[in-house]
Design an enzyme around this catalytic site. Sequence first.
Site, short mmCIF file in Angstrom:
data_model
loop_
_atom_site.label_atom_id
_atom_site.label_comp_id
_atom_site.label_asym_id
_atom_site.label_seq_id
_atom_site.Cartn_x
_atom_site.Cartn_y
_atom_site.Cartn_z
N SER A 215 19.65 -2.25 -11.73
CA SER A 215 19.35 -1.63 -10.43
C SER A 215 18.36 -2.46 -9.62
O SER A 215 17.42 -3.07 -10.16
CB SER A 215 18.75 -0.25 -10.69
N GLU A 217 16.12 -1.23 -8.04
CA GLU A 217 14.80 -0.61 -8.22
C GLU A 217 13.91 -1.48 -9.10
O GLU A 217 12.69 -1.36 -9.06
CB GLU A 217 14.95 0.78 -8.86
N TYR A 239 11.94 5.21 -14.08
CA TYR A 239 13.37 4.84 -14.04
C TYR A 239 13.52 3.31 -14.00
O TYR A 239 14.27 2.72 -14.77
CB TYR A 239 14.03 5.47 -12.81
P1 NDP Z 1 25.27 9.25 -11.69
O1 NDP Z 1 23.95 9.91 -11.79
O2 NDP Z 1 26.25 9.76 -10.67
O3 NDP Z 1 25.99 9.30 -13.12
C1 NDP Z 1 25.27 9.19 -14.30
C2 NDP Z 1 26.22 9.38 -15.45
O4 NDP Z 1 25.50 9.25 -16.69
C3 NDP Z 1 26.89 10.77 -15.52
O5 NDP Z 1 28.22 10.62 -15.90
C4 NDP Z 1 26.09 11.47 -16.61
O6 NDP Z 1 26.82 12.49 -17.27
C5 NDP Z 1 25.87 10.30 -17.56
N1 NDP Z 1 24.82 10.56 -18.54
C6 NDP Z 1 23.53 10.90 -18.30
N2 NDP Z 1 22.88 11.06 -19.46
C7 NDP Z 1 23.76 10.78 -20.46
C8 NDP Z 1 23.68 10.77 -21.86
N3 NDP Z 1 22.55 11.06 -22.51
N4 NDP Z 1 24.79 10.44 -22.57
C9 NDP Z 1 25.95 10.16 -21.94
N5 NDP Z 1 26.09 10.18 -20.60
C10 NDP Z 1 25.00 10.48 -19.87
O7 NDP Z 1 25.00 7.68 -11.46
P2 NDP Z 1 25.82 6.64 -10.56
O8 NDP Z 1 27.26 6.78 -10.86
O9 NDP Z 1 25.34 6.69 -9.16
O10 NDP Z 1 25.27 5.27 -11.14
C11 NDP Z 1 25.89 4.67 -12.27
C12 NDP Z 1 24.89 3.77 -12.95
O11 NDP Z 1 24.45 2.76 -12.05
C13 NDP Z 1 23.62 4.47 -13.42
O12 NDP Z 1 23.20 3.86 -14.61
C14 NDP Z 1 22.62 4.19 -12.31
O13 NDP Z 1 21.29 4.26 -12.77
C15 NDP Z 1 23.04 2.78 -11.91
N6 NDP Z 1 22.75 2.40 -10.56
C16 NDP Z 1 23.18 3.16 -9.52
C17 NDP Z 1 22.94 2.81 -8.24
C18 NDP Z 1 23.43 3.63 -7.10
O14 NDP Z 1 23.00 3.38 -5.96
N7 NDP Z 1 24.33 4.56 -7.32
C19 NDP Z 1 22.18 1.58 -7.92
C20 NDP Z 1 21.86 0.79 -9.08
C21 NDP Z 1 22.13 1.20 -10.34
P3 NDP Z 1 26.79 14.03 -16.76
O15 NDP Z 1 27.86 14.14 -15.73
O16 NDP Z 1 27.08 14.77 -18.00
O17 NDP Z 1 25.41 14.28 -16.20
P1 GDP Z 2 16.50 5.39 -4.77
O1 GDP Z 2 16.34 4.18 -3.93
O2 GDP Z 2 17.26 5.17 -6.04
O3 GDP Z 2 15.23 6.10 -5.03
O4 GDP Z 2 17.48 6.36 -3.95
P2 GDP Z 2 17.22 7.71 -3.12
O5 GDP Z 2 18.44 7.94 -2.32
O6 GDP Z 2 16.77 8.82 -4.01
O7 GDP Z 2 15.99 7.36 -2.16
C1 GDP Z 2 16.06 6.30 -1.22
C2 GDP Z 2 14.81 6.31 -0.37
O8 GDP Z 2 14.84 7.47 0.47
C3 GDP Z 2 13.52 6.37 -1.16
O9 GDP Z 2 12.59 5.48 -0.59
C4 GDP Z 2 13.02 7.80 -0.93
O10 GDP Z 2 11.61 7.95 -0.94
C5 GDP Z 2 13.54 8.03 0.50
N1 GDP Z 2 13.63 9.46 0.85
C6 GDP Z 2 13.09 10.03 1.95
N2 GDP Z 2 13.35 11.35 1.94
C7 GDP Z 2 14.06 11.61 0.82
C8 GDP Z 2 14.61 12.80 0.28
O11 GDP Z 2 14.46 13.88 0.83
N3 GDP Z 2 15.30 12.68 -0.89
C9 GDP Z 2 15.46 11.49 -1.51
N4 GDP Z 2 16.18 11.44 -2.63
N5 GDP Z 2 14.94 10.34 -1.02
C10 GDP Z 2 14.24 10.40 0.13
#
Ligand code: NDP
Ligand code: GDP
Length: 414
Positions: A215, A217, A239
Amino acid sequence: MEQRGATQPVWQTLPDLSVQKPDHEVSVASQRRCQGARRRVWHAVLSVAKGHDGEWFGGSQLVMVVAYWPWRAEGSKLATVSFQSGGFMRRALITGITGQDGAYLAELLLSEGYEVFGLLRRSASAEVMGERLRWLGIESEVRMIDGDLMDLSSIARALQLVKPSEVYNLAAQSFVRTSWDQPLLTGQVTGMGAHNVIEAVRLVAPEARFYQASSSEMFGKIHQEKQGEKTPFYPRSPYAVAKLYAHWITVNYRESFGMHASSGILFNHESPLRGIEFVTRKVTDGVARIKLGLAHDLPMGNLDATRDWGHAKDYVRAMWLMLQQPEADDYVVATGRTVSVREMCRIAFACAGLDYRDHVRVDDRFLRPAEVDVLLGDPGKAKDKLGWEPRITLEEMIAEMVEADLVRHRSRMR
Ligand code: NDP
Ligand code: GDP
C-alpha cells in the site's frame, strides 16, 4: 474426423501441437482447412504439452482448440488460441476475494480463462459474504474454500486442494482508521497473515507465483514529492506498519528462496464496490442520500488531505500483469495525479447537481491520530515494464459511484 454439415466446422485430429508460451501460443504441425468454419476449430489430442512452469499444460488431454486467425501455412503460430475443455486452465487462489479488489480480480481472471478459487473466512452472516461477487454476477463461477489468514494450516490446506499457479494475497484488515482501534489484530492479519500465506506457498506450492497487496500508506510522511519504488517508507498508522512488514517479507522470500513473489504498492483505488467506510464511497453514498432526501449533512474529517485515486478495475489488471512477468518485482501503481478530499467532494456533489459547501461539515470524530497528508505516485515503472496505464479518470469513477449509490438507495426505498 467428424463431419458436422456444410456450415459447421470439420473436426480434425492434429498429431502434434506444442504449447510454447503460457499465453496459449501454439504451433500447429499439421492442419487442414476446416470446411465452412468462420473460425478455425480443431479437436486435438495433446500428448505432451507443457507450460513454462511444467504445471498448467502437463499430461495428455483431449482439447478443443479455437483459433481466431486466418488460414496459415503449416508450422505457423496461432496467436489467439483458447482451450475450451478443462485441464489446461490456469488456477488462481485469491485471499480477500469478498473484498473490492478480490471481486474485480476474480472477474478479470475468469475473463482470462482461469479457474478462480477464493479463501473465505467464516461469517455468521452468510448472505453478505458474496455481495460484491453477486454485484458483478460471478458468484457462481468462483469456488470458495474455508480458511482464515490467522490459520496457516487452513491456507496450506487450500493450496493443497487448489494447486494454484498464482496466489494473490489481498486479505487484510484494510481500513486505516480502524487500525488504531484494533492495532494488534491489524498487525496479526495484515502483517503476520501475509507471512502465513507466503510461508504456506513456500511449503506447499513453491512454484506458484505470489502477489502481495502492498500500500501507498507505507510512504506515510512522504520523503519525495512523487513516490516511486525507491522512495523511503515512513508509515503513519498501525495498518501501514503491518503492510510494511508484509512488503518486506515478500521481498525477503523472493531473495531468500527464489520465489516468484511480487509486491504491488498500490495507491488508493475505489469503485462502486469500495467499502462504505472509505472516504470516496462515504461521500458518494452521502451524495445519493442527500439527493434522495434521506439526509442533509455529511460529517467528514480532514478535507485537506490529498490522495492519488484510481479505479480498482484498472488496478487489478496491474496485479495480474505483475504475475505474468518472467521475473518477480515490486511496482508502484498510481495515476500520477493527486486531488484533495475537498475537491473530490466538489466533484461528487456536482454529479448530482449539488454544492458540497451546503452539506459537508467537519466533525472532529473523523480526524486521525496521525495523518498522511499527501500521496502522489509515480507509475513510470509499471508503464515501462508492464505496459500498464490507468484507463478510468477520477471524474468518471466518481460519477459511476454516485450513480451506483443512487440506484442502491432508490431500490431500498421501493
Ligand atoms: P477490502 O477491505 O475490501 O477486503 C479485504 C478482504 O480481506 C475481505 O475479503 C475480507 O473478508 C478479507 N479478510 C479480512 N480479514 C481476513 C482474515 N483474517 N482471513 C481471511 N480473509 C480476511 O480491501 P480491498 O479489496 O480494498 O483491498 C485489497 C487489499 O489491497 C487489502 O490488503 C488492502 O489493504 C490493500 N490495498 C488496498 C488499497 C485500496 O485503495 N483499496 C490500496 C492499497 C492496498 P471479509 O469479507 O470476510 O471481511
Ligand atoms: P486511506 O488513505 O487508506 O486512509 O483511505 P481513506 O479513504 O479512509 O481516507 C483517505 C483520506 O481521506 C485520509 O486522509 C482521511 O483522513 C481523509 N478523510 C477525510 N474525511 C474522512 C472521512 O470521513 N472518512 C474517511 N475514511 N476518510 C476521511
